[in-house]
Design an enzyme around this catalytic site. Structure first.
Site, mmCIF file in Angstrom:
data_model
loop_
_atom_site.group_PDB
_atom_site.id
_atom_site.type_symbol
_atom_site.label_atom_id
_atom_site.label_comp_id
_atom_site.label_asym_id
_atom_site.label_seq_id
_atom_site.Cartn_x
_atom_site.Cartn_y
_atom_site.Cartn_z
ATOM 1 N N LYS A 109 0.813 -1.218 0.000
ATOM 2 C CA LYS A 109 0.000 0.000 0.000
ATOM 3 C C LYS A 109 0.848 1.269 0.000
ATOM 4 C CE LYS A 109 -4.335 -1.922 1.633
ATOM 5 N NZ LYS A 109 -5.374 -1.955 2.680
ATOM 6 N N ARG B 81 -3.612 -10.180 5.081
ATOM 7 C CA ARG B 81 -4.030 -10.210 3.675
ATOM 8 C C ARG B 81 -2.895 -9.661 2.821
ATOM 9 N NH1 ARG B 81 -6.363 -6.726 -0.035
ATOM 10 N NH2 ARG B 81 -7.869 -7.669 -1.477
#
Length: 271
Positions: A215, A249
């Site tokens: 991210k 995740r």
């Protein structure tokens, strides 16, 4: 213990990797790479071999600035691939969607879990489906704005609101997982705070999922593009283990699985 599909997950004493399958042409980190059924299926097999315990399948990119697609287009993407994965592999499958029409189609196709990036607050019928099918659901923190007072206090209050929606719909507490929503409705400093204070989220009494893989906050810290953020993701996974998260995740399964297991060993034996 939490049951996902036919498997039991010891969320109080163990940690698990959720492998990401973006069945989309425009994901922020691997858009189009697995947007073919044969390649997607092979990739699922690779992730399982590398340590994934759950496969999370999404058909709409939720990267910053993404364009929402119709529910039918999303269904056309995810339902067939869910059926294919369930037919070929004995592994729990999660559907990454916040739209009830998509969630319902995915559950009918064999999905074992719901991963809702709006934590039941975009479409409350998702909570009703989670209750009706009696499946686990990951409730991610998200909101329309960044107008926080005290950031962590507000984040926890938002999460409690999501839990309340689930309970009202009949979702059992045993079927709810909380995700701090790194990368959603937060600036870079708030994203780092959400990771650092993960233990406060866990204190609400639910298993925690951490989703930081590749991210932008990792790129912000290290000034690296998405495809060079593996080590940064691994670092957050280690911190997540130390803070009590149960699920991670990730895109890069092997590296994160190994780091997770090492961190677990230190936590368990290094007292």
């Amino acid at each position: 213990m939490m049951k996902i599909g036919e498997r039991l997950f010891d969320v109080d004493h163990d940690c698990y990797i959720m492998g990401i399958l973006n069945y989309t042409p425009d994901s922020f980190s691997d858009g189009g790479r697995w947007n073919d059924r044969d390649r997607a299926l092979r990739h699922v097999g690779e992730m399982i071999e590398e340590g994934a315990a759950i496969i999370d399948i999404g058909g709409e990119s939720t990267r910053p600035g993404h364009v929402q697609i119709s529910a039918q287009e999303e269904i056309d993407r995810v339902a067939p691939i869910i059926e294919l994965v369930k037919k070929n592999y004995d592994i729990p499958v999660s559907v990454d969607s916040y739209k009830s029409e998509v969630v319902e189609a995915a559950l009918k196709a064999g999905a074992d879990m719901i991963n809702d990036i709006w934590g039941f607050q975009y479409d409350r019928r998702v909570a009703q489906l989670a209750a009706a099918y009696d499946v686990p659901c990951c409730l991610m923190h998200n909101r329309e704005n960044r107008d926080y007072g005290d950031f962590m206090t507000d984040l926890l209050r938002d999460m409690e609101a999501s839990v309340a929606i689930g309970r009202e719909a009949g979702v059992r507490d045993e079927n709810m997982i909380l995700d701090p929503g790194v990368g959603f409705a937060k600036n870079h400093e708030q994203n780092l705070t959400a990771i650092h204070r993960l233990d406060r989220l866990k204190a609400l009494g639910f298993p925690v999922l951490l989703g930081t893989s590749r991210k932008s906050t990792l790129g912000y810290v290290l000034d690296l593009p998405a495809d060079q953020r593996v080590e940064a993701t691994v670092a957050t996974t280690v911190v997540g283990v130390l803070k009590g998260a149960a699920f991670f995740r990730v895109h890069d399964v092997k590296e994160n699985y190994r780091a997770m297991r090492m961190a677990q060993a230190i936590v368990r034996e290094g007292k």
